[in-house]
Write an enzyme that holds these catalytic residues in place. Structure first.
Site, PDB file in Angstrom:
ATOM      1  N   LYS A   1      -3.634  -8.536   5.877  1.00 33.44           N
ATOM      2  CA  LYS A   1      -4.044  -8.797   4.360  1.00 33.44           C
ATOM      3  C   LYS A   1      -4.944  -9.992   4.734  1.00 33.44           C
ATOM      4  CE  LYS A   1      -1.301 -11.008   1.916  1.00 33.44           C
ATOM      5  NZ  LYS A   1      -0.016 -11.117   0.884  1.00 33.44           N
ATOM      6  N   LYS A  46       0.379  -0.614   1.161  1.00 32.48           N
ATOM      7  CA  LYS A  46       0.775  -1.631   0.038  1.00 32.48           C
ATOM      8  C   LYS A  46      -0.317  -1.330  -0.988  1.00 32.48           C
ATOM      9  CE  LYS A  46       2.295  -5.338   0.687  1.00 32.48           C
ATOM     10  NZ  LYS A  46       2.717  -6.849   1.312  1.00 32.48           N
TER      11      LYS A  46
END
Length: 233
Positions: free
Chosen positions: A28, A90
């Protein structure tokens, strides 16, 4: 036992987190938002390098922040990130308009999608129940706004626990994230999620989530989640 998910932005951080004991590595870019995405080519490079040394360490990656109704954009990003070799993709889902349609769309994609239910205004029971019904491998409860509040400042813990219990009964994984820190440890332990996700708590406290991941902090959190004495910095 609750496993630690470490959100990392680079190959160096990924290796440091894995060596320090993080059970899941999450790719991320914190500078690009709550679920900011790492470049897909970089994801593939990091995945390849990690797999060579940690063959069975699960890896997830976010697709970046997208509104619920950007279904074409979400689809492209999900498929691209999945093709980079991660185990889980995700995707953030905001409660409110378009959330139900977004969840249903995600459930139909040919990828191991894990919806991240953004719960800044509390847990949406119906949305969580739908995620369970749709058969996702797991769900994450997180926050979109990194404004000093934690997940537990935003949600009713009783409602959160009920939603997690429903997922457990279906055999799915539950994960908690959202600016969690040492003050939240006992609540994490009491809720017993399968996974607890961290970024800021693993970085130098003066820099926060935008700083460099500190392997020592990773190890201390792993030990705390596994029931050992929590040592603060």
């Amino acid at each position: 036992m609750t496993a630690l998910l470490a959100s990392v932005r680079s190959a160096d951080e990924a290796f440091d987190a894995a060596q320090a004991g993080a059970e899941l590595i999450d790719l991320k870019e914190p500078g690009a938002g709550a679920l900011g995405g790492v470049n897909v080519d970089e994801i593939a490079r990091i995945v390849g390098a990690l797999r060579a040394r940690y063959a069975v360490r699960p890896i997830s990656a976010t697709i970046g922040d997208s509104p619920n109704d950007a279904l074409d954009e979400i689809t492209t990003r999900v498929l691209d990130v999945a093709a980079a070799g991660v185990d889980y993709v995700k995707v953030g889902v905001n409660a409110g308009p378009g959330a139900v349609e977004c969840l249903r769309h995600l459930a139909g994609l040919p990828a191991a999608v894990v919806p991240v239910l953004l719960s800044d205004e509390g847990v949406d029971r119906s949305l969580a129940a739908l995620a369970v019904q749709l058969g996702f491998v797991g769900i994450v409860f997180d926050t979109a706004h990194k404004d000093g509040r934690t997940l537990f400042d935003c949600v009713d813990v009783t409602v959160l626990a009920e939603c997690m219990a429903i997922m457990r009964r279906r055999g799915g994984m539950t994960a908690l994230a959202g600016s969690l820190g040492w003050n939240d440890l006992e609540r994490i332990r009491s809720l017993r999620p399968d996974i607890a996700g961290f970024r800021g708590a693993l970085c130098d406290e003066n820099a926060g989530r935008a700083g460099r991941l500190d392997p020592l902090r990773v190890t201390r959190w792993v030990n705390a989640l596994h029931g050992e004495r929590a040592l603060t910095l």
